[in-house]
Design a protein around this motif. Structure first.
Motif, PDB file in Angstrom:
ATOM      1  N   ALA A  81      -1.789   4.839 -10.525  1.00  0.00           N
ATOM      2  CA  ALA A  81      -1.130   4.125 -11.719  1.00  0.00           C
ATOM      3  C   ALA A  81       0.171   4.394 -12.096  1.00  0.00           C
ATOM      4  O   ALA A  81       0.311   5.597 -12.343  1.00  0.00           O
ATOM      5  CB  ALA A  81      -2.217   4.116 -12.679  1.00  0.00           C
ATOM      6  N   THR A  82       0.715   3.461 -12.648  1.00  0.00           N
ATOM      7  CA  THR A  82       1.730   3.465 -13.848  1.00  0.00           C
ATOM      8  C   THR A  82       1.291   4.370 -14.606  1.00  0.00           C
ATOM      9  O   THR A  82      -0.175   3.857 -15.535  1.00  0.00           O
ATOM     10  CB  THR A  82       2.335   2.131 -13.653  1.00  0.00           C
ATOM     11  N   ASP A 120       2.528   2.622 -17.620  1.00  0.00           N
ATOM     12  CA  ASP A 120       1.385   1.165 -18.504  1.00  0.00           C
ATOM     13  C   ASP A 120      -0.087   1.124 -18.122  1.00  0.00           C
ATOM     14  O   ASP A 120      -0.956   0.917 -18.954  1.00  0.00           O
ATOM     15  CB  ASP A 120       2.153  -0.128 -17.421  1.00  0.00           C
ATOM     16  N   LYS A 121      -0.666   0.846 -16.904  1.00  0.00           N
ATOM     17  CA  LYS A 121      -1.528   0.997 -16.360  1.00  0.00           C
ATOM     18  C   LYS A 121      -2.516   2.194 -17.408  1.00  0.00           C
ATOM     19  O   LYS A 121      -4.264   1.660 -18.060  1.00  0.00           O
ATOM     20  CB  LYS A 121      -2.252   1.640 -15.019  1.00  0.00           C
ATOM     21  N   GLU A 149      -2.554   1.673 -20.950  1.00  0.00           N
ATOM     22  CA  GLU A 149      -3.999   0.127 -21.299  1.00  0.00           C
ATOM     23  C   GLU A 149      -4.873   1.401 -20.933  1.00  0.00           C
ATOM     24  O   GLU A 149      -5.633   0.733 -22.046  1.00  0.00           O
ATOM     25  CB  GLU A 149      -3.173  -0.658 -20.205  1.00  0.00           C
TER      26      GLU A 149
END
Length: 161
Positions: free
Chosen positions: A30-31, A33-34, A37
């Motif tokens: 995962a980045t 941002d993920k 989130e």
């Protein structure tokens, strides 16, 4: 001969159990941002992000504190998000470590280090371990680099409850 057979049987059971545990521990690339989130979507009162790696001795030493924190406070009060900074080809080691620690899941950091670090905090130097505490609304409320104690971790989390 009986002892040797018994010993081999015990080793095979240990190997089977370890293999099964490794396959149940999930690692999701995962980045930042993920991951952020997922933090925002959590319903827990406090969200703890621990960024660690299997090769980081202080990370390995403090990892059980986060597992214990999650078990002690429960999912309504605290959600612990583990983020491994290991490399993609180390996923088997990450799974084995998670299984050994009794943790079922970890994100695996994706993307450039600089972008990843800046997404979490401009104050973060990228040093490991790194821990971030978010409140119920997903706002960053506390952050530190380096190993913590269980007592300090609990104190910081309880300050946000």
């Amino acid at each position: 001969m009986y002892r040797l057979t018994l010993c081999l049987f015990a080793i095979s059971l240990l190997w089977i159990g370890t293999t099964q545990a490794q396959t149940t521990a999930q690692v999701q690339p995962a980045t930042a941002d993920k991951i952020l989130e997922a933090i925002r979507n959590s319903n827990a009162a406090v969200k703890v992000v621990n960024i660690w790696a299997t090769w980081c001795i202080p990370c390995v030493e403090e990892f059980p504190y986060f597992v214990k924190l999650a078990q002690t406070l429960g999912p309504d009060k605290v959600a612990v998000f583990f983020v491994s900074a290991d490399f993609d080809d180390d996923v088997a080691s990450v799974r084995a470590f998670l299984a050994q620690q009794g943790a079922a899941f970890s994100f695996l950091k994706q993307g450039s280090d600089d972008v990843f670090v800046r997404a979490f905090s401009p104050q973060w130097t990228g040093a490991l371990p790194a821990t971030f505490l978010y409140d119920a609304s997903g706002r960053l409320r506390d952050f530190w680099e380096g190993k913590t104690t269980y007592e300090d971790l609990v104190k910081r989390v309880e300050a946000l409850l």
